[in-house]
Design an enzyme around this catalytic site. Sequence first.
Site, PDB file in Angstrom:
ATOM      1  N   THR A   1      26.949  13.033  23.182  1.00  0.00           N
ATOM      2  CA  THR A   1      26.114  13.252  24.394  1.00  0.00           C
ATOM      3  C   THR A   1      26.122  12.211  25.644  1.00  0.00           C
ATOM      4  O   THR A   1      27.173  11.404  25.652  1.00  0.00           O
ATOM      5  CB  THR A   1      24.558  12.807  23.873  1.00  0.00           C
ATOM      6  OG1 THR A   1      24.342  11.466  23.714  1.00  0.00           O
ATOM      7  CG2 THR A   1      24.329  13.496  22.554  1.00  0.00           C
TER       8      THR A   1
ATOM      9  N   PHE B   1      20.051  -0.924  26.842  1.00  0.00           N
ATOM     10  CA  PHE B   1      19.232  -0.563  27.907  1.00  0.00           C
ATOM     11  C   PHE B   1      18.017  -1.313  28.187  1.00  0.00           C
ATOM     12  O   PHE B   1      17.705  -1.461  29.451  1.00  0.00           O
ATOM     13  CB  PHE B   1      18.655   0.934  27.731  1.00  0.00           C
ATOM     14  CG  PHE B   1      18.066   1.550  28.869  1.00  0.00           C
ATOM     15  CD1 PHE B   1      18.666   2.396  29.845  1.00  0.00           C
ATOM     16  CD2 PHE B   1      16.477   1.295  29.054  1.00  0.00           C
ATOM     17  CE1 PHE B   1      17.821   2.729  31.098  1.00  0.00           C
ATOM     18  CE2 PHE B   1      15.949   1.800  30.239  1.00  0.00           C
ATOM     19  CZ  PHE B   1      16.507   2.527  31.223  1.00  0.00           C
ATOM     20  N   GLU B   2      17.804  -2.164  26.986  1.00  0.00           N
ATOM     21  CA  GLU B   2      16.660  -3.042  27.429  1.00  0.00           C
ATOM     22  C   GLU B   2      17.072  -4.404  27.724  1.00  0.00           C
ATOM     23  O   GLU B   2      16.343  -5.502  28.089  1.00  0.00           O
ATOM     24  CB  GLU B   2      16.009  -3.287  25.933  1.00  0.00           C
ATOM     25  CG  GLU B   2      15.003  -1.865  25.472  1.00  0.00           C
ATOM     26  CD  GLU B   2      15.778  -0.716  25.406  1.00  0.00           C
ATOM     27  OE1 GLU B   2      16.629  -0.911  24.567  1.00  0.00           O
ATOM     28  OE2 GLU B   2      15.304   0.411  25.981  1.00  0.00           O
TER      29      GLU B   2
ATOM     30  N   HIS C   1      24.373  10.151  26.705  1.00  0.00           N
ATOM     31  CA  HIS C   1      23.503   9.129  26.655  1.00  0.00           C
ATOM     32  C   HIS C   1      24.632   7.741  26.995  1.00  0.00           C
ATOM     33  O   HIS C   1      23.920   7.089  27.739  1.00  0.00           O
ATOM     34  CB  HIS C   1      22.922   9.212  25.047  1.00  0.00           C
ATOM     35  CG  HIS C   1      21.808   8.312  25.132  1.00  0.00           C
ATOM     36  ND1 HIS C   1      20.515   8.661  25.655  1.00  0.00           N
ATOM     37  CD2 HIS C   1      21.383   7.098  24.375  1.00  0.00           C
ATOM     38  CE1 HIS C   1      19.618   7.704  25.454  1.00  0.00           C
ATOM     39  NE2 HIS C   1      20.243   6.861  24.778  1.00  0.00           N
TER      40      HIS C   1
ATOM     41  N   VAL D   1      28.278  -0.540  23.881  1.00  0.00           N
ATOM     42  CA  VAL D   1      27.923   0.888  24.104  1.00  0.00           C
ATOM     43  C   VAL D   1      29.199   1.709  23.582  1.00  0.00           C
ATOM     44  O   VAL D   1      29.999   1.441  24.256  1.00  0.00           O
ATOM     45  CB  VAL D   1      27.404   1.075  25.483  1.00  0.00           C
ATOM     46  CG1 VAL D   1      26.717   2.413  25.781  1.00  0.00           C
ATOM     47  CG2 VAL D   1      26.409  -0.062  25.836  1.00  0.00           C
TER      48      VAL D   1
ATOM     49  N   PHE E   1      21.064  -2.215  18.438  1.00  0.00           N
ATOM     50  CA  PHE E   1      22.042  -0.988  18.657  1.00  0.00           C
ATOM     51  C   PHE E   1      23.501  -1.369  18.189  1.00  0.00           C
ATOM     52  O   PHE E   1      24.036  -2.271  18.908  1.00  0.00           O
ATOM     53  CB  PHE E   1      21.856  -0.279  19.628  1.00  0.00           C
ATOM     54  CG  PHE E   1      22.047   1.189  19.609  1.00  0.00           C
ATOM     55  CD1 PHE E   1      20.790   2.206  19.518  1.00  0.00           C
ATOM     56  CD2 PHE E   1      23.308   1.681  19.454  1.00  0.00           C
ATOM     57  CE1 PHE E   1      21.296   3.457  19.366  1.00  0.00           C
ATOM     58  CE2 PHE E   1      23.512   3.086  19.375  1.00  0.00           C
ATOM     59  CZ  PHE E   1      22.337   3.881  19.220  1.00  0.00           C
TER      60      PHE E   1
HETATM   61  N1  INI Z   1      22.062   1.412  22.863  1.00  0.00           N
HETATM   62  C1  INI Z   1      23.374   0.572  22.732  1.00  0.00           C
HETATM   63  O1  INI Z   1      23.074  -0.524  22.864  1.00  0.00           O
HETATM   64  N2  INI Z   1      24.414   1.346  22.567  1.00  0.00           N
HETATM   65  C2  INI Z   1      24.565   2.561  22.420  1.00  0.00           C
HETATM   66  O2  INI Z   1      25.642   2.812  22.189  1.00  0.00           O
HETATM   67  C3  INI Z   1      23.715   3.409  22.534  1.00  0.00           C
HETATM   68  N3  INI Z   1      23.808   4.868  22.432  1.00  0.00           N
HETATM   69  O3  INI Z   1      24.891   5.427  22.703  1.00  0.00           O
HETATM   70  O4  INI Z   1      22.931   5.680  22.420  1.00  0.00           O
HETATM   71  C4  INI Z   1      22.278   2.845  23.086  1.00  0.00           C
HETATM   72  N4  INI Z   1      21.391   3.577  22.844  1.00  0.00           N
HETATM   73  C5  INI Z   1      19.922   3.106  22.909  1.00  0.00           C
HETATM   74  C6  INI Z   1      19.327   2.723  24.289  1.00  0.00           C
HETATM   75  O5  INI Z   1      20.147   1.405  24.678  1.00  0.00           O
HETATM   76  C7  INI Z   1      17.828   2.257  24.164  1.00  0.00           C
HETATM   77  O6  INI Z   1      17.545   1.344  23.514  1.00  0.00           O
HETATM   78  C8  INI Z   1      17.026   3.490  23.830  1.00  0.00           C
HETATM   79  O7  INI Z   1      17.305   4.611  24.454  1.00  0.00           O
HETATM   80  C9  INI Z   1      15.567   3.249  23.789  1.00  0.00           C
HETATM   81  O8  INI Z   1      15.252   2.872  25.432  1.00  0.00           O
END
Ligand code: INI
Length: 157
Positions: free
Chosen positions: A88, A59-60, A90, A83, A24
Amino acid sequence: MKYKVYQGNIDGKGKKLAIVISRFNNFISKNLLEGAIDCLVRHNVEEKDIEVYYVPGSFEIPQTANILAKADKYDGIVCLGAVIRGETPHFDYVSSEVSKGIAKITLDTNVPVGFGIITADSTEQAIDRAGTKSGNKGYSASETVLELMNLFSKMNS
Ligand code: INI
């Protein structure tokens, strides 16, 4: 001298490291990976001793790093991701879980784990910390891991 001081050298000779990186915001995290590898190789880690694990998002990262930390295969782990705050909430969930998750691994295992996760309010701020104005968080997290590895090994002798 009345007291004994322990410090870790920033040296990775003979060490094996895992890097866990989020896809991501890859336009940022790829620069963190470059910085991390640059740091490790400059400090005597051999490229064959670096293994890179990609995950979908930040998150992973903790779960993956936790499995690697417990595999008893690596001297240290460097976590890389970006991140970036959006519209949102999130951002708050992801940034909080990734930081808490990595901190938990550092307390649950004796493996140094580097926090090379950028948490930024804007894309510009993230770019600044990925090798432009404000250093490279992948490089600095790797330096920290090397230092801790060598500090911790002094505690056993
Ligand atoms: N993951 C990131 O590494 N950076 C981000 O900015 C981000 N945002 O903002 O949504 C992000 N989201 C995905 C998250 O880490 C998971 O992969 C997803 O929710 C599936 O579990």
